[in-house]
Design a protein around this motif. Structure first.
Motif, PDB file in Angstrom:
ATOM      1  N   VAL A 164     -12.908  39.400 -17.252  1.00  0.00           N
ATOM      2  CA  VAL A 164     -11.731  40.253 -17.066  1.00  0.00           C
ATOM      3  C   VAL A 164     -11.939  41.509 -17.904  1.00  0.00           C
ATOM      4  N   TYR A 188      -5.192  36.604 -24.226  1.00  0.00           N
ATOM      5  CA  TYR A 188      -6.226  37.091 -25.131  1.00  0.00           C
ATOM      6  C   TYR A 188      -6.068  36.428 -26.502  1.00  0.00           C
ATOM      7  N   ILE A 231      -4.251  37.612 -10.598  1.00  0.00           N
ATOM      8  CA  ILE A 231      -4.445  37.604 -12.047  1.00  0.00           C
ATOM      9  C   ILE A 231      -3.827  38.876 -12.612  1.00  0.00           C
ATOM     10  N   ILE A 242      -7.112  32.238 -18.596  1.00  0.00           N
ATOM     11  CA  ILE A 242      -6.154  32.669 -17.581  1.00  0.00           C
ATOM     12  C   ILE A 242      -5.202  31.492 -17.406  1.00  0.00           C
ATOM     13  N   ALA A 260     -13.501  38.238 -21.667  1.00  0.00           N
ATOM     14  CA  ALA A 260     -13.009  39.612 -21.609  1.00  0.00           C
ATOM     15  C   ALA A 260     -14.142  40.528 -22.040  1.00  0.00           C
ATOM     16  N   VAL A 318      -3.605  36.557 -18.064  1.00  0.00           N
ATOM     17  CA  VAL A 318      -4.681  36.521 -19.046  1.00  0.00           C
ATOM     18  C   VAL A 318      -4.073  36.350 -20.436  1.00  0.00           C
TER      19      VAL A 318
END
Length: 176
Positions: free
Chosen positions: A119, A170, A140, A72, A83, A168
């Motif tokens: 998340v 990824y 977030i 994050i 995640a 976030v």
């Protein structure tokens, strides 16, 4: 029904792929490529083998969950998290609590490994029972447009998300 929750092994990969295709076949909020996502994530830097779990009933793989490292990105600070994507159960084994057991075991293992938060993008009616809350409540946000109620986070450690606002990030493998 006796359910075993185990870490995935390479010999499980073909059966996991079949399970993911089967589990998401009728899911309207899916692009039906979860099996490809999992294969990409296994080769990413975010892959944590201990957080890729299968559920077995009578030696048959009937469920799967994968937690992958993400970050994050806040203002001048990066916070590590996980995640959850995907969690899946074969249709004939759905609504028996297998998905919930996979989620709880993944939470337990993630906490043992020192992770503090997870998340996910998922069903707003399902995940709150496992302690997930809207990510927006913590400031977030996901890097793509989704309904607010479907972007969720869970603190594995109470207070872990206090002051952790940001976007976030990824692993690139999430996007094909």
């Amino acid at each position: 029904m006796d359910i075993q929750l185990l870490t995935e092994k390479p010999q499980d990969f073909p059966e996991i792929r079949k399970l993911l295709i089967e589990a998401f076949a009728d899911e309207i909020h899916s692009d039906h490529s979860e099996q490809d996502l999992v294969e990409r994530l296994r080769s990413s830097l975010g892959y944590v083998p201990e957080l890729a779990l299968v559920a077995l009933v009578n030696a048959e793989i009937v469920g799967y969950i994968l937690l992958t490292k993400i970050v994050i990105q806040g203002v001048g600070v990066v916070h590590e998290a996980l995640a959850l994507a995907p969690v899946a159960v074969r249709p004939k084994f759905q609504n028996l609590g297998i998905g919930g057991q996979l989620i709880e075991e993944a939470h337990r293992r993630a906490t043992e490994l020192g992770f503090k938060a997870i998340v996910l993008l998922g069903h707003a009616q399902y995940y709150p029972r496992f302690g997930y809350q809207q990510a927006s409540a913590f400031g977030i946000r996901l890097p793509f447009d989704v309904p607010d109620e479907n972007a969720m986070v869970k603190e594995l450690v109470p207070g872990a998300l206090h002051g952790v606002a940001g976007e976030v990030i990824y692993p690139k493998e999430f996007f094909g």
